[in-house]
Motif scaffolding. Structure first.
Motif, PDB file in Angstrom:
ATOM      1  N   ASN A  40      22.110  68.092-148.812  1.00  0.00           N
ATOM      2  CA  ASN A  40      21.004  66.857-148.448  1.00  0.00           C
ATOM      3  C   ASN A  40      21.560  65.536-147.642  1.00  0.00           C
ATOM      4  O   ASN A  40      22.101  64.849-148.406  1.00  0.00           O
ATOM      5  N   TYR A  41      21.322  65.881-146.485  1.00  0.00           N
ATOM      6  CA  TYR A  41      21.810  64.339-145.894  1.00  0.00           C
ATOM      7  C   TYR A  41      21.318  63.024-146.343  1.00  0.00           C
ATOM      8  O   TYR A  41      21.840  61.932-146.124  1.00  0.00           O
ATOM      9  N   GLU A  42      20.085  63.038-146.965  1.00  0.00           N
ATOM     10  CA  GLU A  42      19.622  61.767-147.457  1.00  0.00           C
ATOM     11  C   GLU A  42      20.611  61.464-148.473  1.00  0.00           C
ATOM     12  O   GLU A  42      20.604  60.053-148.859  1.00  0.00           O
ATOM     13  N   THR A  43      21.047  62.260-149.115  1.00  0.00           N
ATOM     14  CA  THR A  43      21.917  61.873-150.453  1.00  0.00           C
ATOM     15  C   THR A  43      23.135  61.008-149.735  1.00  0.00           C
ATOM     16  O   THR A  43      23.648  60.148-150.381  1.00  0.00           O
ATOM     17  N   LEU A  48      26.251  56.170-148.688  1.00  0.00           N
ATOM     18  CA  LEU A  48      26.667  55.130-147.524  1.00  0.00           C
ATOM     19  C   LEU A  48      25.990  53.844-147.842  1.00  0.00           C
ATOM     20  O   LEU A  48      26.765  52.706-147.703  1.00  0.00           O
ATOM     21  N   THR A  49      24.693  53.877-147.948  1.00  0.00           N
ATOM     22  CA  THR A  49      23.961  52.621-147.940  1.00  0.00           C
ATOM     23  C   THR A  49      24.605  51.992-149.396  1.00  0.00           C
ATOM     24  O   THR A  49      24.682  50.621-149.323  1.00  0.00           O
ATOM     25  N   GLN A  50      24.762  52.649-150.585  1.00  0.00           N
ATOM     26  CA  GLN A  50      25.352  51.787-151.709  1.00  0.00           C
ATOM     27  C   GLN A  50      26.618  51.353-151.362  1.00  0.00           C
ATOM     28  O   GLN A  50      26.909  50.505-152.182  1.00  0.00           O
ATOM     29  N   ARG A  51      27.405  51.703-150.468  1.00  0.00           N
ATOM     30  CA  ARG A  51      28.859  51.297-150.124  1.00  0.00           C
ATOM     31  C   ARG A  51      28.574  50.053-148.835  1.00  0.00           C
ATOM     32  O   ARG A  51      29.574  49.403-148.654  1.00  0.00           O
TER      33      ARG A  51
END
Length: 71
Positions: A40-43, A48-51
């Motif tokens: 799931n690319y959204e995961t 990456l957003t969390q990073r």
């Protein structure tokens, strides 16, 4: 091609890039391999957003040793 300096070259190119957001992932590391094994690319985007990645701007993502991912 083994031991020809590919990692060194890609890290040098990253440093020379004008893109502010740069992420390097070595898939010899199991945690990175698990992240990019996700179907799931959204995961992946969420992780990456969390990073700190901000996908409203350019993001440079380098994946080294990609042969470790299952096909």
């Amino acid at each position: 091609m083994r031991r020809t300096g590919k990692t060194t070259l890609v890290k040098q190119l990253m440093m020379e890039s004008s893109i502010a957001q740069k992420y390097y992932f070595d898939l010899e590391r199991m945690d990175n391999r698990l992240l990019f094994s996700e179907i799931n690319y959204e995961t992946i985007i969420y992780s990456l957003t969390q990073r700190g990645a901000n996908f409203t701007e350019k993001v440079l993502i380098v994946i080294d040793e990609i042969q470790y991912l299952p096909t």
